[in-house]
Enzyme design. Structure first.
Site, PDB file in Angstrom:
ATOM      1  N   SER A 140      -4.691   8.226   2.315  1.00  0.00           N
ATOM      2  CA  SER A 140      -5.416   7.645   1.184  1.00  0.00           C
ATOM      3  C   SER A 140      -5.651   8.773   0.190  1.00  0.00           C
ATOM      4  CB  SER A 140      -6.764   7.098   1.650  1.00  0.00           C
ATOM      5  OG  SER A 140      -7.575   6.801   0.527  1.00  0.00           O
ATOM      6  N   TYR A 153     -14.524   8.604   6.224  1.00  0.00           N
ATOM      7  CA  TYR A 153     -13.159   8.074   6.050  1.00  0.00           C
ATOM      8  C   TYR A 153     -12.279   9.106   5.341  1.00  0.00           C
ATOM      9  CZ  TYR A 153      -9.663   4.898   3.832  1.00  0.00           C
ATOM     10  OH  TYR A 153      -8.531   4.298   3.366  1.00  0.00           O
TER      11      TYR A 153
HETATM   12  N1  LIG Z   1      -6.839  -1.115   0.053  1.00  0.00           N
HETATM   13  C1  LIG Z   1      -7.011   0.095  -0.449  1.00  0.00           C
HETATM   14  O1  LIG Z   1      -7.522   0.256  -1.582  1.00  0.00           O
HETATM   15  C2  LIG Z   1      -6.551   1.313   0.307  1.00  0.00           C
HETATM   16  C3  LIG Z   1      -6.532   2.547  -0.356  1.00  0.00           C
HETATM   17  C4  LIG Z   1      -6.091   3.678   0.319  1.00  0.00           C
HETATM   18  C5  LIG Z   1      -5.682   3.585   1.633  1.00  0.00           C
HETATM   19  N2  LIG Z   1      -5.720   2.379   2.274  1.00  0.00           N
HETATM   20  C6  LIG Z   1      -5.264   2.345   3.676  1.00  0.00           C
HETATM   21  O2  LIG Z   1      -4.202   1.408   3.804  1.00  0.00           O
HETATM   22  C7  LIG Z   1      -4.230   0.838   5.114  1.00  0.00           C
HETATM   23  C8  LIG Z   1      -4.276  -0.681   5.016  1.00  0.00           C
HETATM   24  O3  LIG Z   1      -5.430  -1.078   4.289  1.00  0.00           O
HETATM   25  P1  LIG Z   1      -5.638  -2.555   3.726  1.00  0.00           P
HETATM   26  O4  LIG Z   1      -6.513  -2.443   2.544  1.00  0.00           O
HETATM   27  O5  LIG Z   1      -4.331  -3.261   3.647  1.00  0.00           O
HETATM   28  O6  LIG Z   1      -6.530  -3.173   4.938  1.00  0.00           O
HETATM   29  P2  LIG Z   1      -6.700  -4.689   5.451  1.00  0.00           P
HETATM   30  O7  LIG Z   1      -8.031  -4.706   6.155  1.00  0.00           O
HETATM   31  O8  LIG Z   1      -6.471  -5.663   4.358  1.00  0.00           O
HETATM   32  O9  LIG Z   1      -5.554  -4.816   6.551  1.00  0.00           O
HETATM   33  C9  LIG Z   1      -5.621  -4.010   7.708  1.00  0.00           C
HETATM   34  C10 LIG Z   1      -4.813  -4.622   8.835  1.00  0.00           C
HETATM   35  O10 LIG Z   1      -4.997  -3.775   9.986  1.00  0.00           O
HETATM   36  C11 LIG Z   1      -5.328  -4.573  11.114  1.00  0.00           C
HETATM   37  N3  LIG Z   1      -6.172  -3.804  12.042  1.00  0.00           N
HETATM   38  C12 LIG Z   1      -7.481  -3.479  11.881  1.00  0.00           C
HETATM   39  N4  LIG Z   1      -7.915  -2.793  12.955  1.00  0.00           N
HETATM   40  C13 LIG Z   1      -6.864  -2.676  13.800  1.00  0.00           C
HETATM   41  C14 LIG Z   1      -6.689  -2.070  15.074  1.00  0.00           C
HETATM   42  N5  LIG Z   1      -7.712  -1.486  15.712  1.00  0.00           N
HETATM   43  N6  LIG Z   1      -5.473  -2.122  15.667  1.00  0.00           N
HETATM   44  C15 LIG Z   1      -4.436  -2.751  15.034  1.00  0.00           C
HETATM   45  N7  LIG Z   1      -4.540  -3.354  13.836  1.00  0.00           N
HETATM   46  C16 LIG Z   1      -5.750  -3.305  13.228  1.00  0.00           C
HETATM   47  C17 LIG Z   1      -6.039  -5.779  10.536  1.00  0.00           C
HETATM   48  O11 LIG Z   1      -6.010  -6.887  11.430  1.00  0.00           O
HETATM   49  C18 LIG Z   1      -5.256  -6.023   9.238  1.00  0.00           C
HETATM   50  O12 LIG Z   1      -4.119  -6.838   9.463  1.00  0.00           O
HETATM   51  C19 LIG Z   1      -5.440   1.453   5.821  1.00  0.00           C
HETATM   52  O13 LIG Z   1      -5.039   2.589   6.561  1.00  0.00           O
HETATM   53  C20 LIG Z   1      -6.322   1.887   4.657  1.00  0.00           C
HETATM   54  O14 LIG Z   1      -7.199   2.923   5.028  1.00  0.00           O
HETATM   55  C21 LIG Z   1      -6.144   1.245   1.632  1.00  0.00           C
END
Ligand SMILES: NC(=O)c1ccc[n+]([C@@H]2O[C@H](COP(=O)([O-])OP(=O)(O)OC[C@H]3O[C@@H](n4cnc5c(N)ncnc54)[C@H](O)[C@@H]3O)[C@@H](O)[C@H]2O)c1
Length: 253
Positions: A140, A153
């Site tokens: 991130s 985080y």
């Molecule tokens: N959305 C943002 O703005 C953003 C920004 C930077 C980084 N990220 C990173 O991108 C990645 C995805 O984020 P997102 O926003 O799509 O999240 P989201 O919550 O929309 O999706 C996350 C997915 O991971 C699954 N999950 C959660 N815990 C789990 C576990 N213990 N084992 C297996 N699967 C699990 C959930 O069921 C879901 O399908 C993450 O690593 C997040 O930190 C997101």
């Protein structure tokens, strides 16, 4: 392209993970969606197979080594050896560091940092044995430049970046690369949930995020997938230990 064309994506059911899963399936990989939520993972796999792409779903909890081992075994029995591992599962809750508890720190580190370690420990030895593999860890921009209300985080994601560089060095001669893709604020169910948590201020929260981005918009899962597909490609074999931000210019160093 090598014969091994199976990619496993943790948290691939929705949000950024779904964008990655879709890009890799479109690039010709047989994708295995390894997610805590088997129902949504199965629906996403069906959406892709309905388009004639190769996709399946397994239940995996990246915070549980036994669950990871079982899911990897199931995935490889179904789809063959895994040549691409994308560690995408992650989560955060927003609060000032001084309000956090040790229980919260453990939860954040266990999922966002140790989750990556567990799948790598389970999958990379097979890649080394076969002399080919691609690991793409989702970090991130918070892990590069910090992010208010996301101290623990940010630390875990910074850890992912440093860990990936060391892993990349250790396995560099084995045909296996390891790189990091860092999304900026991206429009996913997780981000919407956070914004909704701000109640009437949700729109203000989202607008504030957009203002900080030179391109003046949030990212989409479709923005992130192609960057991961590059690192996952055979042609990226001389690229390792790198960190790529996909954030509309939010961070540039
Ligand atoms: N959305 C943002 O703005 C953003 C920004 C930077 C980084 N990220 C990173 O991108 C990645 C995805 O984020 P997102 O926003 O799509 O999240 P989201 O919550 O929309 O999706 C996350 C997915 O991971 C699954 N999950 C959660 N815990 C789990 C576990 N213990 N084992 C297996 N699967 C699990 C959930 O069921 C879901 O399908 C993450 O690593 C997040 O930190 C997101």
């Amino acid at each position: 392209m090598t014969e091994e064309r199976t990619a496993l994506i943790t948290g691939g059911a929705q949000g950024i993970g779904k964008g990655i899963t879709t890009s890799l399936a479109e690039a010709g990989f047989s994708v295995v969606i390894a997610d805590l939520n088997l129902e949504v993972a199965t629906a996403t796999a069906e959406e892709l197979t309905g388009r004639g792409l190769k996709a399946s779903a397994v239940q995996m909890n990246v915070t549980d080594s036994a669950s990871v081992a079982e899911a990897v075994q199931q995935a490889e029995a179904q789809s063959g050896p895994i040549s691409v591992l994308v560690n995408n599962a992650g989560w955060d809750d927003f609060m000032p560091f001084l309000d956090t508890t040790e229980e919260f720190w453990d939860k954040i580190v266990d999922l966002n940092f140790k989750g990556h370690l567990r799948t790598i420990k389970a999958i990379v030895p097979g890649m080394i044995e076969r002399g080919y593999g691609r690991v793409v860890n989702i970090g991130s921009d918070a892990g590069r430049v910090g992010s208010s209300l996301e101290a623990v985080y940010s630390g875990a994601k910074g850890g992912v970046i440093a860990f990936t560089k060391t892993l990349a060095r250790e396995i560099a001669t084995k045909g296996v690369t390891a790189n990091v893709v860092c999304p900026g604020p991206t429009d996913t169910p997780a981000l919407r949930k956070f914004a909704d948590g701000a109640g009437d201020d949700a729109d203000k929260v989202i607008s504030g995020m957009k203002r900080g981005v030179p391109m003046k918009r949030l990212g989409t899962p479709e923005d992130i997938g192609p960057a991961v597909a590059f690192f996952a490609s055979e042609g990226a074999g001389f690229v390792t230990g790198q960190t790529l931000s996909v954030s509309g210019g939010l961070t540039m160093a």
